[in-house]
Scaffold this motif. Sequence first.
Motif, mmCIF file in Angstrom:
data_model
loop_
_atom_site.group_PDB
_atom_site.id
_atom_site.type_symbol
_atom_site.label_atom_id
_atom_site.label_comp_id
_atom_site.label_asym_id
_atom_site.label_seq_id
_atom_site.Cartn_x
_atom_site.Cartn_y
_atom_site.Cartn_z
ATOM 1 N N THR A 30 -111.989 67.115 -76.778
ATOM 2 C CA THR A 30 -111.873 67.727 -78.103
ATOM 3 C C THR A 30 -112.731 66.978 -79.116
ATOM 4 O O THR A 30 -113.453 67.587 -79.904
ATOM 5 C CB THR A 30 -110.400 67.703 -78.568
ATOM 6 O OG1 THR A 30 -109.609 68.239 -77.528
ATOM 7 C CG2 THR A 30 -110.195 68.488 -79.825
ATOM 8 N N GLN A 31 -112.654 65.668 -79.052
ATOM 9 C CA GLN A 31 -113.429 64.864 -80.010
ATOM 10 C C GLN A 31 -114.930 64.978 -79.738
ATOM 11 O O GLN A 31 -115.716 65.169 -80.668
ATOM 12 C CB GLN A 31 -112.950 63.399 -79.942
ATOM 13 C CG GLN A 31 -113.735 62.439 -80.803
ATOM 14 C CD GLN A 31 -114.686 61.584 -79.990
ATOM 15 O OE1 GLN A 31 -114.286 61.010 -78.993
ATOM 16 N NE2 GLN A 31 -115.921 61.514 -80.388
ATOM 17 N N ILE A 75 -110.129 75.371 -84.640
ATOM 18 C CA ILE A 75 -111.510 74.885 -84.436
ATOM 19 C C ILE A 75 -111.671 74.370 -83.006
ATOM 20 O O ILE A 75 -112.653 74.684 -82.321
ATOM 21 C CB ILE A 75 -111.851 73.778 -85.463
ATOM 22 C CG1 ILE A 75 -111.925 74.380 -86.869
ATOM 23 C CG2 ILE A 75 -113.164 73.082 -85.114
ATOM 24 C CD1 ILE A 75 -111.984 73.360 -87.985
ATOM 25 N N ASN A 76 -110.674 73.618 -82.544
ATOM 26 C CA ASN A 76 -110.757 73.084 -81.179
ATOM 27 C C ASN A 76 -110.817 74.210 -80.149
ATOM 28 O O ASN A 76 -111.572 74.140 -79.185
ATOM 29 C CB ASN A 76 -109.547 72.188 -80.886
ATOM 30 C CG ASN A 76 -109.611 70.894 -81.675
ATOM 31 O OD1 ASN A 76 -110.651 70.554 -82.220
ATOM 32 N ND2 ASN A 76 -108.508 70.183 -81.758
ATOM 33 N N LEU A 130 -111.336 86.102 -80.194
ATOM 34 C CA LEU A 130 -112.080 85.464 -81.290
ATOM 35 C C LEU A 130 -111.591 85.998 -82.631
ATOM 36 O O LEU A 130 -111.361 85.226 -83.574
ATOM 37 C CB LEU A 130 -113.581 85.733 -81.126
ATOM 38 C CG LEU A 130 -114.478 85.147 -82.222
ATOM 39 C CD1 LEU A 130 -114.380 83.635 -82.280
ATOM 40 C CD2 LEU A 130 -115.933 85.549 -81.988
ATOM 41 N N ARG A 131 -111.404 87.319 -82.691
ATOM 42 C CA ARG A 131 -110.924 87.915 -83.964
ATOM 43 C C ARG A 131 -109.564 87.338 -84.339
ATOM 44 O O ARG A 131 -109.287 87.061 -85.495
ATOM 45 C CB ARG A 131 -110.838 89.442 -83.839
ATOM 46 C CG ARG A 131 -112.168 90.137 -83.695
ATOM 47 C CD ARG A 131 -112.108 91.574 -84.206
ATOM 48 N NE ARG A 131 -111.100 92.387 -83.567
ATOM 49 C CZ ARG A 131 -111.245 92.993 -82.394
ATOM 50 N NH1 ARG A 131 -112.366 92.874 -81.713
ATOM 51 N NH2 ARG A 131 -110.270 93.719 -81.884
ATOM 52 N N GLU A 132 -108.713 87.142 -83.317
ATOM 53 C CA GLU A 132 -107.380 86.627 -83.613
ATOM 54 C C GLU A 132 -107.455 85.207 -84.184
ATOM 55 O O GLU A 132 -106.790 84.894 -85.175
ATOM 56 C CB GLU A 132 -106.505 86.640 -82.353
ATOM 57 C CG GLU A 132 -105.132 86.056 -82.658
ATOM 58 C CD GLU A 132 -104.079 86.322 -81.615
ATOM 59 O OE1 GLU A 132 -104.394 86.873 -80.552
ATOM 60 O OE2 GLU A 132 -102.921 85.951 -81.887
ATOM 61 N N ILE A 133 -108.277 84.370 -83.569
ATOM 62 C CA ILE A 133 -108.360 82.983 -84.048
ATOM 63 C C ILE A 133 -108.950 82.948 -85.459
ATOM 64 O O ILE A 133 -108.458 82.234 -86.341
ATOM 65 C CB ILE A 133 -109.181 82.115 -83.068
ATOM 66 C CG1 ILE A 133 -108.480 82.074 -81.704
ATOM 67 C CG2 ILE A 133 -109.350 80.697 -83.605
ATOM 68 C CD1 ILE A 133 -109.295 81.457 -80.601
ATOM 69 N N VAL A 134 -109.994 83.760 -85.677
ATOM 70 C CA VAL A 134 -110.601 83.808 -87.022
ATOM 71 C C VAL A 134 -109.573 84.336 -88.024
ATOM 72 O O VAL A 134 -109.446 83.819 -89.142
ATOM 73 C CB VAL A 134 -111.876 84.676 -87.000
ATOM 74 C CG1 VAL A 134 -112.380 84.931 -88.416
ATOM 75 C CG2 VAL A 134 -112.966 83.999 -86.175
ATOM 76 N N ALA A 135 -108.825 85.376 -87.601
ATOM 77 C CA ALA A 135 -107.805 85.929 -88.497
ATOM 78 C C ALA A 135 -106.756 84.871 -88.830
ATOM 79 O O ALA A 135 -106.383 84.696 -89.997
ATOM 80 C CB ALA A 135 -107.141 87.141 -87.840
#
Lengths: 265, 221
Positions: free
Chosen positions: A238-239, B65-66, B78-83
Amino acid sequence: MEFKTSIETFDLNLFYGDFQALKNISMKIPDKNITAIIGPSGCGKSTLLRCFNRMNDLVEGTRLEGRLVIYNDKRLGNVLANDIDLIALRKKVGMVFQRPNVFNLSIYENLRFGLCIHQMLSKKDEILAEIQNSLEHVGLWNDLKDKLGKNARSLTLEQQQRLCIARVLILKPEIILLDEPCSALDPMATLKIEELLRILRKEYSLVIVTHNMQQAARVSDYTGFLYIGELVEFGETTQVFTNPKEKLTENRSILLWQENASENT
Amino acid sequence: MARERFRKHINKLEDEMMDLGCTVAAAVGHAISALKNRDVDAAKKIVNDDMIINRKRWETEENCINLIALQQPVASDLREIVAIMNIITDLERIGDYAEGVAKIVILLGKEPLVKPLDNIPQMAEKGLDMLNRSIKAFIERDSDMAKKICDEDDEVDKLYDKTYHELLSRMIAKPDTITNATYLIWASHNFERIADRVTNICERTIFLVTGSMQKINVSKY
């Protein structure tokens, strides 16, 4: 970074003749985790991986310096020593290669082969029990239990690669080295093998070399970034992928990522 | 199943978002009560607890982000994470509005109000109800419900309009009430903004379900 160490290298240097392929590598491979080694082509990823079970010995003109210790087995001592028991080492540190290299034999014989070499078991029912156990571990038992006499080369590439992993597992290793294990597989088979690796990490320490950055990100717990034979950075995946400490990792990994992305389009 | 681990991570993000939603809704509820009851101690607690909301938001954003960096999500994943990343930002801001109201309760102290609260709690309750339903619409992927909630923002705008003009009239009639009346306008405005943020959340649900980014309701304020 707190973890139990499985393998540790101390100032590891490797030369192919006059060419130095690995430079002062000092790193710890965590126990029961997946460690990815990434970096551009020719940076020494596979060479480093092959140090862990001394596969580089097969390359003429190879010279090793430094120390490499596999913990949990003090008998082995420095793996780089000349008098080490290579058969015992390679039993403890199994390896899976780029292309599934099943023998042109039945599935049963492919799995029995290692047991015979290492004189581990001789009774038929015990051998069968181990074969079942290893195939269950790689998710093949239900599909293959009635086809053990079938030639292993008749299997799909994904099944063949799973069989290769089972062939390693049957020898009860502690460490499994994987050298681009999915490069011959399609994306769906790749994801399935990655899922399998995540299951295996509960019992084994895995080290995977991949030129596919996305795969390293998806599958590993720790990542080492190699560049021209040097270990530039090592840390939690992750880092390393979100906030690398070294500028070189940041710059080079962006380039590698883009390269991978363009290969996939 | 391929990518089982990835699915687990996305489910965890949803859980974290819902948890943040519950914490924020509770903060808004407490802010309404603190204003109605002129409870300065309760207001101080809301101000202190806002850092819990901020921490939860940062943690979830980091996890988003991870997941993007490590799992390369595409299409609806992807849409779900951005949402979710956008929704947690809106939720955190709603938490700030609750904190804003709490600070006004502290500023008002025990001073008599220039006028009864009248529509202010009603407007706040409406925003809170919209907030709770917007989270439900997201989880249930109910874009029709999300559109309906967006339309309800007009009711909140009308209530704010009324409060705002009443308070303005008071200030003109009695200039010595300006400070007190301004505090109430600020409190009302904080509650009004909650509903605006809820429409953002609903727009993210519509984006998740349809893939289309659209402004559903443009608030007057």
